[in-house]
Design an enzyme around this catalytic site. Structure first.
Site: not given
Length: 266
Positions: A157, A174, A224
């Site tokens: 991630h 995030d 991401c």
């Protein structure tokens, strides 16, 4: 006789040049072809999209049988292979090489008022502490920058930490709403250690950590890294974070082109 022959225009020349320029058709969109034909013929082909789409598919199939495996992009100290660029295709996970060269383009676009840390920086900081990364800024004065961009890669991630130097704010972004608070604390300790090492008393206190909420969020498990790059570009260029998951296919294509062109697009 096909539609394209009837109007005495074909996208073949454009497609061939595109393939040579970008090494693949990954960043190609139908809009690119329509825009090319419109400029060449001074007419709008929007009502003939299906015909053009079929012609493009036929031509792409022919060229794709001759892969450009030797294609690469060299920029400063960065080299991107077609394999690296292909991480921008579909829902692949972008790799460190793509992240880092894009960061270089961001620094160039801001005339180095923004500093982008290599994606391996945080890992090295965690593994070896401040002494292990002290030399990373040997030729860089962080305290002359307006913004620091620090991509954080934790296993599978990506997230982003930014440092607003003027306001002494450390921000966390995030795209899944996950908060790894210890990463922010790591950067806080790093900034304080760097300020002490470089004898920058103004930066040795008064820092505030901010978790940014209400920002664009991904709706899958693969974008991401692309979200981080888009956060970086928008923040560095002082643009609002006005993009969504639906924009990701288009953003991936744009980033691919920017990397090959070695500059950010307008």
């Amino acid at each position: 006789m096909t539609f394209l022959v009837k109007v005495s225009v074909s996208p073949s020349e454009f497609l061939e040049l595109f393939y040579v320029t970008y090494g693949s058709f990954i960043p190609l969109s139908e809009t690119d072809v329509l825009e090319h034909l419109k400029n060449k013929c001074n007419t709008d082909f929007i009502d003939k999209k299906l015909n053009i789409h079929l012609e493009v598919l036929k031509y792409k199939a022919g060229l794709a049988s001759i892969p450009m495996n030797c294609f690469k992009v060299d920029y400063n100290k960065h080299t991107l292979t077609l394999e690296d660029l292909s991480t921008l295709d579909d829902q692949n996970w972008v790799n460190d090489q793509v992240i880092n060269m894009y960061g270089e383009l961001i620094m160039e676009a801001t005339e180095h008022k923004v500093h982008f840390f290599n994606s391996f920086f945080h890992r090295q900081l965690v593994a070896k502490g401040y002494e292990g990364v002290k030399r990373w800024t040997k030729k860089v004065d962080l305290f002359s920058k307006s913004l620091l961009l620090i991509p954080i890669h934790l296993e599978i991630h990506w997230s982003l930490i930014t440092v607003d130097m003027a306001n002494h704010h450390i921000h966390y972004y995030d795209s899944q709403g996950i908060v790894f608070k210890y990463t922010i604390e790591n950067i806080m300790r790093y900034i304080l250690a760097e300020a002490k090492e470089k004898k920058q008393a103004t930066y040795q206190n008064g820092w505030k950590m901010i978790i940014n909420k209400g920002i664009p969020q991904q709706k899958n498990d693969s974008d991401c890294g692309v979200f981080v790059l888009e956060y970086c570009k928008c923040l560095a260029l002082k643009e609002p974070l006005q993009f969504t998951q639906d924009d990701m296919p288009k953003v991936r294509k744009r980033i691919y082109k920017e990397l090959c062109d070695c500059k950010l697009s307008d």
